[in-house]
Design a protein around this motif. Structure first.
Motif, PDB file in Angstrom:
ATOM      1  N   TRP A 267      24.019  69.860  45.187  1.00 51.63           N
ATOM      2  CA  TRP A 267      24.189  68.926  44.068  1.00 51.63           C
ATOM      3  C   TRP A 267      24.083  69.648  42.726  1.00 51.63           C
ATOM      4  O   TRP A 267      24.856  69.378  41.805  1.00 51.63           O
ATOM      5  CB  TRP A 267      23.172  67.788  44.147  1.00 51.63           C
ATOM      6  CG  TRP A 267      23.533  66.751  45.158  1.00 51.63           C
ATOM      7  CD1 TRP A 267      22.832  66.401  46.270  1.00 51.63           C
ATOM      8  CD2 TRP A 267      24.707  65.926  45.165  1.00 51.63           C
ATOM      9  NE1 TRP A 267      23.491  65.423  46.963  1.00 51.63           N
ATOM     10  CE2 TRP A 267      24.648  65.111  46.299  1.00 51.63           C
ATOM     11  CE3 TRP A 267      25.810  65.807  44.319  1.00 51.63           C
ATOM     12  CZ2 TRP A 267      25.631  64.179  46.618  1.00 51.63           C
ATOM     13  CZ3 TRP A 267      26.790  64.871  44.631  1.00 51.63           C
ATOM     14  CH2 TRP A 267      26.701  64.078  45.766  1.00 51.63           C
ATOM     15  N   PHE A 268      23.127  70.594  42.607  1.00 53.80           N
ATOM     16  CA  PHE A 268      23.004  71.342  41.357  1.00 53.80           C
ATOM     17  C   PHE A 268      24.247  72.203  41.121  1.00 53.80           C
ATOM     18  O   PHE A 268      24.745  72.325  40.008  1.00 53.80           O
ATOM     19  CB  PHE A 268      21.748  72.224  41.362  1.00 53.80           C
ATOM     20  CG  PHE A 268      20.463  71.437  41.381  1.00 53.80           C
ATOM     21  CD1 PHE A 268      20.320  70.254  40.660  1.00 53.80           C
ATOM     22  CD2 PHE A 268      19.377  71.875  42.116  1.00 53.80           C
ATOM     23  CE1 PHE A 268      19.147  69.525  40.671  1.00 53.80           C
ATOM     24  CE2 PHE A 268      18.188  71.161  42.131  1.00 53.80           C
ATOM     25  CZ  PHE A 268      18.076  69.991  41.415  1.00 53.80           C
ATOM     26  N   PHE A 269      24.782  72.787  42.200  1.00 60.15           N
ATOM     27  CA  PHE A 269      25.994  73.600  42.080  1.00 60.15           C
ATOM     28  C   PHE A 269      27.176  72.735  41.653  1.00 60.15           C
ATOM     29  O   PHE A 269      27.954  73.118  40.781  1.00 60.15           O
ATOM     30  CB  PHE A 269      26.287  74.299  43.412  1.00 60.15           C
ATOM     31  CG  PHE A 269      27.556  75.082  43.415  1.00 60.15           C
ATOM     32  CD1 PHE A 269      27.650  76.279  42.709  1.00 60.15           C
ATOM     33  CD2 PHE A 269      28.673  74.626  44.104  1.00 60.15           C
ATOM     34  CE1 PHE A 269      28.831  77.005  42.701  1.00 60.15           C
ATOM     35  CE2 PHE A 269      29.855  75.342  44.101  1.00 60.15           C
ATOM     36  CZ  PHE A 269      29.938  76.540  43.401  1.00 60.15           C
ATOM     37  N   PHE A 270      27.317  71.547  42.265  1.00 59.40           N
ATOM     38  CA  PHE A 270      28.413  70.649  41.875  1.00 59.40           C
ATOM     39  C   PHE A 270      28.302  70.256  40.400  1.00 59.40           C
ATOM     40  O   PHE A 270      29.314  70.177  39.691  1.00 59.40           O
ATOM     41  CB  PHE A 270      28.411  69.378  42.737  1.00 59.40           C
ATOM     42  CG  PHE A 270      28.704  69.608  44.195  1.00 59.40           C
ATOM     43  CD1 PHE A 270      29.423  70.719  44.622  1.00 59.40           C
ATOM     44  CD2 PHE A 270      28.255  68.711  45.152  1.00 59.40           C
ATOM     45  CE1 PHE A 270      29.685  70.926  45.969  1.00 59.40           C
ATOM     46  CE2 PHE A 270      28.524  68.906  46.485  1.00 59.40           C
ATOM     47  CZ  PHE A 270      29.232  70.016  46.900  1.00 59.40           C
ATOM     48  N   ALA A 271      27.082  70.010  39.930  1.00 62.16           N
ATOM     49  CA  ALA A 271      26.881  69.657  38.518  1.00 62.16           C
ATOM     50  C   ALA A 271      27.297  70.813  37.621  1.00 62.16           C
ATOM     51  O   ALA A 271      27.977  70.615  36.602  1.00 62.16           O
ATOM     52  CB  ALA A 271      25.421  69.295  38.275  1.00 62.16           C
ATOM     53  N   LEU A 272      26.929  72.032  38.000  1.00 64.25           N
ATOM     54  CA  LEU A 272      27.298  73.211  37.211  1.00 64.25           C
ATOM     55  C   LEU A 272      28.807  73.404  37.181  1.00 64.25           C
ATOM     56  O   LEU A 272      29.390  73.659  36.119  1.00 64.25           O
ATOM     57  CB  LEU A 272      26.604  74.452  37.784  1.00 64.25           C
ATOM     58  CG  LEU A 272      26.926  75.774  37.090  1.00 64.25           C
ATOM     59  CD1 LEU A 272      26.419  75.755  35.657  1.00 64.25           C
ATOM     60  CD2 LEU A 272      26.323  76.934  37.861  1.00 64.25           C
TER      61      LEU A 272
ATOM     62  N   VAL B 100      27.665  64.468  35.849  1.00 63.60           N
ATOM     63  CA  VAL B 100      26.749  65.617  35.926  1.00 63.60           C
ATOM     64  C   VAL B 100      25.304  65.129  36.026  1.00 63.60           C
ATOM     65  O   VAL B 100      24.510  65.638  36.818  1.00 63.60           O
ATOM     66  CB  VAL B 100      26.956  66.551  34.714  1.00 63.60           C
ATOM     67  CG1 VAL B 100      25.828  67.566  34.602  1.00 63.60           C
ATOM     68  CG2 VAL B 100      28.304  67.262  34.824  1.00 63.60           C
ATOM     69  N   ALA B 101      24.950  64.108  35.242  1.00 61.94           N
ATOM     70  CA  ALA B 101      23.589  63.556  35.296  1.00 61.94           C
ATOM     71  C   ALA B 101      23.292  62.980  36.682  1.00 61.94           C
ATOM     72  O   ALA B 101      22.190  63.172  37.228  1.00 61.94           O
ATOM     73  CB  ALA B 101      23.413  62.489  34.226  1.00 61.94           C
TER      74      ALA B 101
ATOM     75  N   LEU C 275      20.613  63.438  41.951  1.00 65.81           N
ATOM     76  CA  LEU C 275      20.657  63.532  43.407  1.00 65.81           C
ATOM     77  C   LEU C 275      20.002  64.826  43.890  1.00 65.81           C
ATOM     78  O   LEU C 275      19.300  64.834  44.910  1.00 65.81           O
ATOM     79  CB  LEU C 275      22.104  63.433  43.903  1.00 65.81           C
ATOM     80  CG  LEU C 275      22.713  62.031  43.834  1.00 65.81           C
ATOM     81  CD1 LEU C 275      24.220  62.085  44.048  1.00 65.81           C
ATOM     82  CD2 LEU C 275      22.056  61.124  44.854  1.00 65.81           C
ATOM     83  N   GLY C 276      20.222  65.919  43.177  1.00 65.65           N
ATOM     84  CA  GLY C 276      19.575  67.178  43.536  1.00 65.65           C
ATOM     85  C   GLY C 276      18.060  67.078  43.426  1.00 65.65           C
ATOM     86  O   GLY C 276      17.323  67.540  44.311  1.00 65.65           O
ATOM     87  N   LEU C 277      17.581  66.466  42.343  1.00 60.91           N
ATOM     88  CA  LEU C 277      16.135  66.297  42.172  1.00 60.91           C
ATOM     89  C   LEU C 277      15.554  65.371  43.236  1.00 60.91           C
ATOM     90  O   LEU C 277      14.454  65.596  43.741  1.00 60.91           O
ATOM     91  CB  LEU C 277      15.829  65.760  40.769  1.00 60.91           C
ATOM     92  CG  LEU C 277      16.076  66.751  39.627  1.00 60.91           C
ATOM     93  CD1 LEU C 277      15.930  66.050  38.284  1.00 60.91           C
ATOM     94  CD2 LEU C 277      15.143  67.945  39.728  1.00 60.91           C
ATOM     95  N   TRP C 278      16.310  64.317  43.606  1.00 59.08           N
ATOM     96  CA  TRP C 278      15.863  63.406  44.663  1.00 59.08           C
ATOM     97  C   TRP C 278      15.697  64.164  45.979  1.00 59.08           C
ATOM     98  O   TRP C 278      14.693  64.006  46.680  1.00 59.08           O
ATOM     99  CB  TRP C 278      16.866  62.266  44.792  1.00 59.08           C
ATOM    100  CG  TRP C 278      16.606  61.349  45.938  1.00 59.08           C
ATOM    101  CD1 TRP C 278      15.530  60.534  46.126  1.00 59.08           C
ATOM    102  CD2 TRP C 278      17.453  61.157  47.078  1.00 59.08           C
ATOM    103  NE1 TRP C 278      15.653  59.840  47.314  1.00 59.08           N
ATOM    104  CE2 TRP C 278      16.823  60.206  47.914  1.00 59.08           C
ATOM    105  CE3 TRP C 278      18.689  61.688  47.460  1.00 59.08           C
ATOM    106  CZ2 TRP C 278      17.390  59.780  49.110  1.00 59.08           C
ATOM    107  CZ3 TRP C 278      19.246  61.252  48.653  1.00 59.08           C
ATOM    108  CH2 TRP C 278      18.602  60.316  49.460  1.00 59.08           C
TER     109      TRP C 278
END
Length: 195
Positions: free
Chosen positions: A176-181, A16-17, A22-25
């Motif tokens: 990427w944020f969706f995958f983390a969620l 998740v981190a 990756l989303g922030l990048w």
């Protein structure tokens, strides 16, 4: 509720981190870079002409240029979407040069051009690499002169278009944020069910 298992929790937390990073990048690094690049490309058609590059140089995309096409010249057709087909000449000489002569709607057209001077703007040559190859090989496609005016009696080429340069970094960040969620939610639901 039972304690969360240590190893799976660490693995999921790291995954998740990594997805959030990756989303922030994509959001904080790649998106501003692409927006600056697109702003440069928007200025390029109004800048002075440059010599035709012999190697890929993304910063020259849409710049005006000229080249002399040395024989022998071979011409092939490539798909061009709504424009039908684009006729692409490969010139002989030391370093092969590609020139998009113009477009045609006739899939059986056999444009004839013996070479000579051509003016236009710098575009990308068609990329024949497979999708998998482009994932590992990040080199930009070879440069190609898009002739303006068209040559060999063909219809005009489209003018430079910023919409032809993808800018998907905001969507990639969202993915990427969706995958983390999803990963965190699935893990928490599985842990709750286990408990």
């Amino acid at each position: 509720m039972k304690r969360l298992p240590l190893i799976p929790t660490i693995v999921v937390a790291l995954a998740v981190a990594a997805m959030i990073a990756l989303g922030l990048w994509q959001l904080l690094d790649r998106l501003p870079q692409k927006e600056a690049f697109l702003a440069q490309l928007a200025r390029n058609p109004n800048l002075p002409a440059v010599p035709f590059p012999r190697a890929p140089d993304e910063s020259l995309l849409f710049r005006r240029s000229s080249v002399t096409c040395a024989p022998p010249v071979t011409v092939r057709l490539a798909g061009a979407g709504a424009a039908g087909f684009r006729a692409i000449a490969q010139c002989g000489g030391g370093t092969p040069v590609l020139i998009q002569l113009g477009t045609t709607r006739d899939p059986m057209a056999k444009p004839v051009w013996s070479g000579g001077p051509a003016t236009g703007y710098i575009g990308h040559a068609p990329d024949s690499r497979s999708l998998i190859a482009t994932l590992t090989d990040h080199r930009p496609p070879a440069p190609m002169l898009v002739a303006m005016p068209p040559l060999a009696g063909l219809s005009p080429n489209a003018p430079p278009d910023l919409d032809s340069v993808p800018n998907n970094h905001l969507a990639y960040a969202g993915q990427w944020f969706f995958f983390a969620l999803v990963a965190a939610t699935v893990y928490l639901l599985a842990a709750r069910r286990r408990g």
